[in-house]
Motif scaffolding. Sequence first.
Motif, PDB file in Angstrom:
ATOM      1  N   GLY A 276      -9.834 -53.131 -56.067  1.00  0.00           N
ATOM      2  CA  GLY A 276      -8.947 -53.041 -57.466  1.00  0.00           C
ATOM      3  C   GLY A 276      -8.764 -54.094 -58.198  1.00  0.00           C
ATOM      4  O   GLY A 276      -8.217 -54.210 -59.393  1.00  0.00           O
ATOM      5  N   ASP A 277      -9.021 -55.526 -57.833  1.00  0.00           N
ATOM      6  CA  ASP A 277      -8.415 -56.596 -58.530  1.00  0.00           C
ATOM      7  C   ASP A 277      -8.938 -57.685 -57.791  1.00  0.00           C
ATOM      8  O   ASP A 277      -8.911 -57.857 -56.465  1.00  0.00           O
ATOM      9  CB  ASP A 277      -7.219 -56.757 -59.175  1.00  0.00           C
ATOM     10  N   ILE A 278      -8.826 -59.096 -58.503  1.00  0.00           N
ATOM     11  CA  ILE A 278      -8.818 -60.291 -57.563  1.00  0.00           C
ATOM     12  C   ILE A 278      -7.926 -61.139 -58.362  1.00  0.00           C
ATOM     13  O   ILE A 278      -7.869 -61.167 -59.544  1.00  0.00           O
ATOM     14  CB  ILE A 278     -10.290 -60.798 -57.742  1.00  0.00           C
ATOM     15  N   ILE A 279      -6.830 -61.846 -57.535  1.00  0.00           N
ATOM     16  CA  ILE A 279      -5.885 -62.369 -58.027  1.00  0.00           C
ATOM     17  C   ILE A 279      -5.978 -64.001 -57.797  1.00  0.00           C
ATOM     18  O   ILE A 279      -5.827 -64.346 -56.453  1.00  0.00           O
ATOM     19  CB  ILE A 279      -4.447 -62.147 -57.382  1.00  0.00           C
ATOM     20  N   PRO A 280      -6.420 -64.744 -58.892  1.00  0.00           N
ATOM     21  CA  PRO A 280      -6.396 -65.951 -58.547  1.00  0.00           C
ATOM     22  C   PRO A 280      -5.084 -66.787 -58.389  1.00  0.00           C
ATOM     23  O   PRO A 280      -4.186 -66.142 -58.937  1.00  0.00           O
ATOM     24  CB  PRO A 280      -7.195 -66.560 -59.989  1.00  0.00           C
ATOM     25  N   ARG A 281      -4.877 -67.978 -57.713  1.00  0.00           N
ATOM     26  CA  ARG A 281      -3.819 -68.473 -57.517  1.00  0.00           C
ATOM     27  C   ARG A 281      -3.797 -69.880 -57.373  1.00  0.00           C
ATOM     28  O   ARG A 281      -5.151 -70.533 -57.111  1.00  0.00           O
ATOM     29  CB  ARG A 281      -2.948 -67.819 -56.179  1.00  0.00           C
ATOM     30  N   GLY A 282      -2.697 -70.514 -57.934  1.00  0.00           N
ATOM     31  CA  GLY A 282      -2.788 -72.006 -57.821  1.00  0.00           C
ATOM     32  C   GLY A 282      -2.615 -72.735 -56.528  1.00  0.00           C
ATOM     33  O   GLY A 282      -2.371 -72.135 -55.579  1.00  0.00           O
ATOM     34  N   VAL A 283      -2.577 -74.108 -56.886  1.00  0.00           N
ATOM     35  CA  VAL A 283      -2.422 -75.042 -55.435  1.00  0.00           C
ATOM     36  C   VAL A 283      -1.209 -74.655 -54.673  1.00  0.00           C
ATOM     37  O   VAL A 283      -1.163 -74.627 -53.319  1.00  0.00           O
ATOM     38  CB  VAL A 283      -2.462 -76.522 -55.823  1.00  0.00           C
ATOM     39  N   GLY A 284      -0.016 -74.691 -55.545  1.00  0.00           N
ATOM     40  CA  GLY A 284       1.182 -74.377 -54.813  1.00  0.00           C
ATOM     41  C   GLY A 284       1.266 -73.092 -54.152  1.00  0.00           C
ATOM     42  O   GLY A 284       1.873 -72.954 -53.043  1.00  0.00           O
ATOM     43  N   GLU A 285       0.735 -72.055 -54.765  1.00  0.00           N
ATOM     44  CA  GLU A 285       0.636 -70.530 -54.171  1.00  0.00           C
ATOM     45  C   GLU A 285      -0.086 -70.700 -53.013  1.00  0.00           C
ATOM     46  O   GLU A 285       0.467 -70.112 -51.788  1.00  0.00           O
ATOM     47  CB  GLU A 285       0.318 -69.874 -55.097  1.00  0.00           C
ATOM     48  N   VAL A 286      -1.274 -71.302 -53.050  1.00  0.00           N
ATOM     49  CA  VAL A 286      -2.354 -71.166 -51.678  1.00  0.00           C
ATOM     50  C   VAL A 286      -1.381 -72.294 -50.782  1.00  0.00           C
ATOM     51  O   VAL A 286      -1.574 -71.853 -49.301  1.00  0.00           O
ATOM     52  CB  VAL A 286      -3.515 -71.743 -52.225  1.00  0.00           C
ATOM     53  N   ALA A 287      -0.773 -73.217 -50.934  1.00  0.00           N
ATOM     54  CA  ALA A 287      -0.347 -74.196 -50.163  1.00  0.00           C
ATOM     55  C   ALA A 287       0.951 -73.341 -49.281  1.00  0.00           C
ATOM     56  O   ALA A 287       1.096 -73.624 -47.954  1.00  0.00           O
ATOM     57  CB  ALA A 287       0.466 -75.432 -50.674  1.00  0.00           C
ATOM     58  N   GLU A 288       1.649 -72.306 -49.879  1.00  0.00           N
ATOM     59  CA  GLU A 288       2.762 -71.722 -49.115  1.00  0.00           C
ATOM     60  C   GLU A 288       2.170 -71.012 -47.989  1.00  0.00           C
ATOM     61  O   GLU A 288       2.842 -70.589 -47.062  1.00  0.00           O
ATOM     62  CB  GLU A 288       3.343 -70.684 -50.318  1.00  0.00           C
ATOM     63  N   PHE A 289       0.801 -70.384 -48.058  1.00  0.00           N
ATOM     64  CA  PHE A 289       0.268 -69.672 -46.967  1.00  0.00           C
ATOM     65  C   PHE A 289       0.105 -70.648 -45.552  1.00  0.00           C
ATOM     66  O   PHE A 289       0.146 -70.072 -44.526  1.00  0.00           O
ATOM     67  CB  PHE A 289      -1.097 -69.352 -47.237  1.00  0.00           C
ATOM     68  N   PHE A 290       0.188 -71.901 -45.881  1.00  0.00           N
ATOM     69  CA  PHE A 290       0.379 -72.692 -44.705  1.00  0.00           C
ATOM     70  C   PHE A 290       1.551 -73.211 -44.144  1.00  0.00           C
ATOM     71  O   PHE A 290       1.455 -74.301 -43.203  1.00  0.00           O
ATOM     72  CB  PHE A 290      -0.620 -73.899 -45.019  1.00  0.00           C
ATOM     73  N   ARG A 291       2.512 -72.553 -44.530  1.00  0.00           N
ATOM     74  CA  ARG A 291       4.040 -72.811 -43.741  1.00  0.00           C
ATOM     75  C   ARG A 291       3.600 -72.787 -42.417  1.00  0.00           C
ATOM     76  O   ARG A 291       3.149 -71.849 -41.707  1.00  0.00           O
ATOM     77  CB  ARG A 291       5.102 -71.943 -44.457  1.00  0.00           C
ATOM     78  N   GLY A 292       4.469 -73.809 -41.663  1.00  0.00           N
ATOM     79  CA  GLY A 292       4.420 -73.732 -40.104  1.00  0.00           C
ATOM     80  C   GLY A 292       3.279 -74.313 -39.570  1.00  0.00           C
ATOM     81  O   GLY A 292       2.989 -74.262 -38.341  1.00  0.00           O
ATOM     82  N   THR A 293       2.341 -74.888 -40.486  1.00  0.00           N
ATOM     83  CA  THR A 293       1.013 -75.728 -39.847  1.00  0.00           C
ATOM     84  C   THR A 293       1.121 -76.964 -40.488  1.00  0.00           C
ATOM     85  O   THR A 293       1.879 -77.458 -41.415  1.00  0.00           O
ATOM     86  CB  THR A 293      -0.057 -74.936 -40.276  1.00  0.00           C
ATOM     87  N   GLU A 294       0.324 -77.765 -39.945  1.00  0.00           N
ATOM     88  CA  GLU A 294       0.046 -79.199 -40.620  1.00  0.00           C
ATOM     89  C   GLU A 294      -1.145 -79.257 -41.017  1.00  0.00           C
ATOM     90  O   GLU A 294      -2.217 -78.993 -40.193  1.00  0.00           O
ATOM     91  CB  GLU A 294       0.328 -80.326 -39.401  1.00  0.00           C
ATOM     92  N   LEU A 295      -1.596 -79.486 -42.199  1.00  0.00           N
ATOM     93  CA  LEU A 295      -2.859 -79.579 -42.884  1.00  0.00           C
ATOM     94  C   LEU A 295      -3.601 -80.631 -42.115  1.00  0.00           C
ATOM     95  O   LEU A 295      -3.202 -81.972 -42.086  1.00  0.00           O
ATOM     96  CB  LEU A 295      -2.740 -79.878 -44.329  1.00  0.00           C
ATOM     97  N   VAL A 296      -4.858 -80.458 -41.785  1.00  0.00           N
ATOM     98  CA  VAL A 296      -5.867 -81.524 -41.356  1.00  0.00           C
ATOM     99  C   VAL A 296      -6.689 -82.166 -42.567  1.00  0.00           C
ATOM    100  O   VAL A 296      -6.558 -81.565 -43.641  1.00  0.00           O
ATOM    101  CB  VAL A 296      -6.702 -81.007 -40.351  1.00  0.00           C
TER     102      VAL A 296
END
Length: 269
Positions: free
Chosen positions: A215-235
């Motif tokens: 039905g759609d594709i929703i592009p997201r910015g850096v801050g929005e994508v970074a939110e998905f990693f809450r609770g993790t430590e980026l390697v």
Amino acid sequence: MSDEHHPEWVIDPEIPSVARMYDYYLGGKDNFAADRAAADQVVAAMPNVLEFTRANRALLSRAVTMMAAHGVRQFLDIGSGLPTQENVHEVAQRAAPGCRVVYVDNDPIVLTHARALLADNPLTTVVQADLREPDTILGHPDVKARIDFTQPVGLLLLAILHFIPDEERPADIVARLRAPLVPGSYLAISHGHAGEVTQDVEDRVRSAYGRTGAGDIIPRGVGEVAEFFRGTELVGPGLVQVADWRPDAEPFRSDMSRPGFLAAVGRVV
């Protein structure tokens, strides 16, 4: 003409599928004319889609290899798409024989192909489920039979979250899937990013995906994508353009103005 609702296992070749469009970008043959027409519209608007889609496949190999090198022996790949070269089970079991892999998808063609491919691989299975129902995925008997959540897990959400609109709370879905992961687990995500393309280009791309079952594709910015990693430590190198995540060639500064996929891997701590 009947307007009766078709069961989900009925394939309508006139409706483009995001999985089959992705297969077409990768040079595969498991796609229909409607898929190719929609994909060609995307390519016409954003020619580098072929480049970053293929880079996304390379990311899968590098991320899974890295996770296996750090002791992960079980992988949950949600939104796995049509089987192609260097699938998760092939990469993981080459890096560490004995790795267990569960693929999750809701596309009937994906399920048919994956089940045929995996018929002789007892360590790997495919489950029909939807990312929007994380509890169904986590509670599925085939998932529970192969994934031991008391041990580290590699959770892969590659090129899938951009099909979940904001009102369906994608960050909450990711948080629910991440909740049972013990320290030492990893979360890999790649996600569509519009960069600095014009509104016309974005509209043309979203129009093509608007004809698909998603039905759609929703592009997201850096801050929005970074939110998905809450609770993790980026390697390292953190959240970057997909081609810039630990490339084989000399790394370079990731240009966030370009459209493409953003990607990162987070370690659960």
